[in-house]
Design a protein around this motif. Structure first.
Motif, PDB file in Angstrom:
ATOM      1  N   PRO A   1      -6.946   1.044  14.555  1.00 40.30           N
ATOM      2  CA  PRO A   1      -5.501   0.888  14.739  1.00 40.30           C
ATOM      3  C   PRO A   1      -4.783   0.478  13.456  1.00 40.30           C
ATOM      4  O   PRO A   1      -3.648   0.901  13.212  1.00 40.30           O
ATOM      5  CB  PRO A   1      -5.400  -0.196  15.808  1.00 40.30           C
ATOM      6  N   ALA A   2      -5.455  -0.325  12.642  1.00 34.01           N
ATOM      7  CA  ALA A   2      -4.833  -0.789  11.400  1.00 34.01           C
ATOM      8  C   ALA A   2      -4.599   0.343  10.405  1.00 34.01           C
ATOM      9  O   ALA A   2      -3.793   0.210   9.483  1.00 34.01           O
ATOM     10  CB  ALA A   2      -5.698  -1.868  10.748  1.00 34.01           C
ATOM     11  N   ASP A   3      -5.297   1.473  10.584  1.00 31.38           N
ATOM     12  CA  ASP A   3      -5.074   2.610   9.684  1.00 31.38           C
ATOM     13  C   ASP A   3      -3.671   3.174   9.837  1.00 31.38           C
ATOM     14  O   ASP A   3      -3.120   3.734   8.890  1.00 31.38           O
ATOM     15  CB  ASP A   3      -6.107   3.707   9.954  1.00 31.38           C
ATOM     16  N   GLY A   4      -3.108   3.042  11.031  1.00 30.48           N
ATOM     17  CA  GLY A   4      -1.730   3.412  11.275  1.00 30.48           C
ATOM     18  C   GLY A   4      -1.376   4.848  10.932  1.00 30.48           C
ATOM     19  O   GLY A   4      -2.246   5.721  10.812  1.00 30.48           O
ATOM     20  N   ILE A   5      -0.090   5.089  10.753  1.00 33.46           N
ATOM     21  CA  ILE A   5       0.389   6.450  10.543  1.00 33.46           C
ATOM     22  C   ILE A   5      -0.085   7.017   9.203  1.00 33.46           C
ATOM     23  O   ILE A   5      -0.310   8.220   9.067  1.00 33.46           O
ATOM     24  CB  ILE A   5       1.924   6.523  10.671  1.00 33.46           C
ATOM     25  N   GLU A   6      -0.281   6.143   8.203  1.00 32.83           N
ATOM     26  CA  GLU A   6      -0.774   6.627   6.912  1.00 32.83           C
ATOM     27  C   GLU A   6      -2.206   7.121   7.045  1.00 32.83           C
ATOM     28  O   GLU A   6      -2.605   8.100   6.398  1.00 32.83           O
ATOM     29  CB  GLU A   6      -0.662   5.531   5.851  1.00 32.83           C
ATOM     30  N   GLY A   7      -2.989   6.456   7.881  1.00 33.90           N
ATOM     31  CA  GLY A   7      -4.350   6.910   8.134  1.00 33.90           C
ATOM     32  C   GLY A   7      -4.361   8.268   8.835  1.00 33.90           C
ATOM     33  O   GLY A   7      -5.204   9.117   8.540  1.00 33.90           O
ATOM     34  N   VAL A   8      -3.409   8.456   9.733  1.00 32.53           N
ATOM     35  CA  VAL A   8      -3.287   9.744  10.424  1.00 32.53           C
ATOM     36  C   VAL A   8      -2.936  10.842   9.426  1.00 32.53           C
ATOM     37  O   VAL A   8      -3.532  11.933   9.432  1.00 32.53           O
ATOM     38  CB  VAL A   8      -2.220   9.664  11.534  1.00 32.53           C
ATOM     39  N   LYS A   9      -1.998  10.570   8.545  1.00 27.79           N
ATOM     40  CA  LYS A   9      -1.603  11.554   7.532  1.00 27.79           C
ATOM     41  C   LYS A   9      -2.786  11.919   6.638  1.00 27.79           C
ATOM     42  O   LYS A   9      -3.017  13.101   6.335  1.00 27.79           O
ATOM     43  CB  LYS A   9      -0.452  11.005   6.681  1.00 27.79           C
ATOM     44  N   ASP A  10      -3.537  10.901   6.213  1.00 33.26           N
ATOM     45  CA  ASP A  10      -4.694  11.147   5.348  1.00 33.26           C
ATOM     46  C   ASP A  10      -5.742  11.997   6.065  1.00 33.26           C
ATOM     47  O   ASP A  10      -6.381  12.865   5.453  1.00 33.26           O
ATOM     48  CB  ASP A  10      -5.313   9.816   4.910  1.00 33.26           C
ATOM     49  N   ALA A  11      -5.923  11.736   7.371  1.00 29.26           N
ATOM     50  CA  ALA A  11      -6.909  12.491   8.144  1.00 29.26           C
ATOM     51  C   ALA A  11      -6.516  13.975   8.221  1.00 29.26           C
ATOM     52  O   ALA A  11      -7.356  14.866   8.037  1.00 29.26           O
ATOM     53  CB  ALA A  11      -7.040  11.907   9.548  1.00 29.26           C
ATOM     54  N   ILE A  12      -5.253  14.242   8.495  1.00 31.50           N
ATOM     55  CA  ILE A  12      -4.780  15.625   8.591  1.00 31.50           C
ATOM     56  C   ILE A  12      -4.955  16.348   7.254  1.00 31.50           C
ATOM     57  O   ILE A  12      -5.485  17.463   7.194  1.00 31.50           O
ATOM     58  CB  ILE A  12      -3.308  15.666   9.044  1.00 31.50           C
ATOM     59  N   LEU A  13      -4.541  15.701   6.180  1.00 32.00           N
ATOM     60  CA  LEU A  13      -4.661  16.319   4.859  1.00 32.00           C
ATOM     61  C   LEU A  13      -6.115  16.530   4.471  1.00 32.00           C
ATOM     62  O   LEU A  13      -6.478  17.564   3.883  1.00 32.00           O
ATOM     63  CB  LEU A  13      -3.961  15.455   3.805  1.00 32.00           C
ATOM     64  N   SER A  14      -6.959  15.572   4.800  1.00 29.83           N
ATOM     65  CA  SER A  14      -8.383  15.685   4.499  1.00 29.83           C
ATOM     66  C   SER A  14      -8.989  16.895   5.194  1.00 29.83           C
ATOM     67  O   SER A  14      -9.748  17.674   4.586  1.00 29.83           O
ATOM     68  CB  SER A  14      -9.117  14.406   4.931  1.00 29.83           C
ATOM     69  N   ALA A  15      -8.661  17.080   6.462  1.00 28.43           N
ATOM     70  CA  ALA A  15      -9.203  18.206   7.217  1.00 28.43           C
ATOM     71  C   ALA A  15      -8.748  19.539   6.617  1.00 28.43           C
ATOM     72  O   ALA A  15      -9.545  20.471   6.474  1.00 28.43           O
ATOM     73  CB  ALA A  15      -8.780  18.112   8.678  1.00 28.43           C
ATOM     74  N   VAL A  16      -7.480  19.622   6.255  1.00 27.51           N
ATOM     75  CA  VAL A  16      -6.939  20.868   5.699  1.00 27.51           C
ATOM     76  C   VAL A  16      -7.541  21.166   4.329  1.00 27.51           C
ATOM     77  O   VAL A  16      -7.937  22.303   4.040  1.00 27.51           O
ATOM     78  CB  VAL A  16      -5.403  20.801   5.618  1.00 27.51           C
ATOM     79  N   LYS A  17      -7.641  20.150   3.490  1.00 25.89           N
ATOM     80  CA  LYS A  17      -8.203  20.365   2.155  1.00 25.89           C
ATOM     81  C   LYS A  17      -9.676  20.752   2.228  1.00 25.89           C
ATOM     82  O   LYS A  17     -10.150  21.603   1.461  1.00 25.89           O
ATOM     83  CB  LYS A  17      -8.026  19.110   1.304  1.00 25.89           C
ATOM     84  N   ASP A  18     -10.411  20.122   3.135  1.00 31.34           N
ATOM     85  CA  ASP A  18     -11.827  20.469   3.308  1.00 31.34           C
ATOM     86  C   ASP A  18     -11.979  21.904   3.815  1.00 31.34           C
ATOM     87  O   ASP A  18     -12.930  22.598   3.478  1.00 31.34           O
ATOM     88  CB  ASP A  18     -12.501  19.498   4.281  1.00 31.34           C
ATOM     89  N   ALA A  19     -11.034  22.335   4.643  1.00 28.95           N
ATOM     90  CA  ALA A  19     -11.089  23.699   5.180  1.00 28.95           C
ATOM     91  C   ALA A  19     -10.828  24.724   4.096  1.00 28.95           C
ATOM     92  O   ALA A  19     -11.511  25.749   4.016  1.00 28.95           O
ATOM     93  CB  ALA A  19     -10.071  23.852   6.307  1.00 28.95           C
ATOM     94  N   GLY A  20      -9.836  24.457   3.252  1.00 28.65           N
ATOM     95  CA  GLY A  20      -9.521  25.348   2.147  1.00 28.65           C
ATOM     96  C   GLY A  20      -9.365  26.794   2.596  1.00 28.65           C
ATOM     97  O   GLY A  20      -8.699  27.091   3.586  1.00 28.65           O
ATOM     98  N   PRO A  21     -10.040  27.733   1.910  1.00 27.66           N
ATOM     99  CA  PRO A  21      -9.913  29.151   2.257  1.00 27.66           C
ATOM    100  C   PRO A  21     -10.713  29.540   3.490  1.00 27.66           C
ATOM    101  O   PRO A  21     -10.519  30.633   4.030  1.00 27.66           O
ATOM    102  CB  PRO A  21     -10.464  29.866   1.014  1.00 27.66           C
ATOM    103  N   ASN A  22     -11.626  28.662   3.940  1.00 32.28           N
ATOM    104  CA  ASN A  22     -12.530  29.021   5.037  1.00 32.28           C
ATOM    105  C   ASN A  22     -11.828  29.204   6.379  1.00 32.28           C
ATOM    106  O   ASN A  22     -12.385  29.805   7.295  1.00 32.28           O
ATOM    107  CB  ASN A  22     -13.627  27.969   5.177  1.00 32.28           C
ATOM    108  N   ALA A  23     -10.625  28.657   6.508  1.00 35.31           N
ATOM    109  CA  ALA A  23      -9.885  28.766   7.772  1.00 35.31           C
ATOM    110  C   ALA A  23      -8.932  29.947   7.787  1.00 35.31           C
ATOM    111  O   ALA A  23      -8.080  30.062   8.672  1.00 35.31           O
ATOM    112  CB  ALA A  23      -9.120  27.471   8.033  1.00 35.31           C
ATOM    113  N   CYS A  24      -9.060  30.846   6.814  1.00 32.91           N
ATOM    114  CA  CYS A  24      -8.215  32.051   6.736  1.00 32.91           C
ATOM    115  C   CYS A  24      -6.724  31.717   6.737  1.00 32.91           C
ATOM    116  O   CYS A  24      -5.984  32.148   7.629  1.00 32.91           O
ATOM    117  CB  CYS A  24      -8.538  33.019   7.863  1.00 32.91           C
TER     118      CYS A  24
END
Length: 280
Positions: free
Chosen positions: A160-183
């Protein structure tokens, strides 16, 4: 009370499997057209143009818009005043998928056991999510999900302490890790709250929301806008070859959660983001 024969559900799902795999939904078509206008990279513009050409040919020649015709995900919203007769509902849904994929000559990608991996040869079973809602209608959403993008999806069990900034980081992390592989350009579905499985289901369902629609919750609406902007600043671009259009939309759903948790799921979909919706 309204009576619906499950054979009607079978027939519609058969047609929707074929429709979703050959024709881009109206919201996705509009989003891709807009992307061509705003993409700043020449190579990005070229890739987006090629994607549009592919979609045009697919519709004209009845060729699937992607060779991976996916594992079929079906969302059912069943009115509480509906009385279903005929075959078992699960069997009726799977029969619709079987007919759609066999008679529509769509690639069969489902294996019966995750480790033995023997192909079922008709793309069944589907993944079915049902919900009882008010009314006397049945809403069917068919979403064939390819695994190039599905494999890039993530679940984060934040504090819970990660808050909205933690959510933002999680979304960006997933997208960056996906890179070109997600078409890319991709559509990013996000589920926040609930439990481990609930946030994943919300992320999947979020992909079916029309891209022009924003969340009704003010802070979520702002979060969707911010994350779309930040994702498009990553430079991944169309086809992963660079550009300013990495995502076409970020759709977020939320749900109450436990005082000790902050579950976040990111379900990524490729540039076709196939889905068809009908109401019986």
């Amino acid at each position: 009370m309204r009576t619906i024969e499950t054979g009607e559900i079978t027939r519609n799902i058969r047609e929707m499997c074929i429709e979703a795999n050959h024709f881009l939904s109206a919201d996705m078509k509009q989003a891709l057209s807009q992307a061509v206008q705003v993409e700043e990279s020449p190579i990005g513009q070229q890739i987006l143009g090629q994607l549009q050409d592919n979609l045009k040919i697919a519709g004209q020649d009845m060729i699937p818009i992607c060779q991976d015709t996916g594992m079929t995900v079906v969302f059912l919203e069943i009115g509480q005043d509906v009385y279903l007769t005929g075959e078992n509902l699960t069997d009726a849904v799977n029969e619709g998928v079987r007919q759609g994929y066999v008679e529509g000559y769509l690639r069969k990608s489902v294996v019966r056991d995750p480790l033995i991996r023997e192909n079922t040869k008709d793309n069944t079973p589907a993944v079915i999510h049902s919900e009882i809602v008010p009314g006397e209608q049945v809403k069917i959403t068919v979403a064939p999900k390819g695994f190039g993008s599905e494999n890039m999806s993530r679940v984060f069990m934040l504090k819970p302490a990660d808050g909205i900034e933690g959510v933002k980081d999680a979304i960006l992390s997933a997208v960056k890790d996906a890179g070109p592989n997600a078409c890319p350009p991709m559509v990013v579905g996000v589920g926040i709250g609930g439990t481990f499985e609930k946030c994943a289901l919300m992320a999947k369902h979020a992909l079916t929301r029309p891209l022009a629609e924003s969340s009704d919750i003010p802070y979520v609406r702002e979060l969707e806008k911010e994350m779309l902007h930040r994702i498009n600043q990553t430079g991944i671009g169309p086809g992963g070859l660079g550009g300013t259009t990495t995502a076409l939309a970020v759709n977020i759903e939320t749900y109450p959660t436990h005082i000790a948790g902050l579950p976040v799921a990111v379900n990524i979909c490729c540039h076709v983001n196939r889905h068809a919706v009908r109401v019986l």
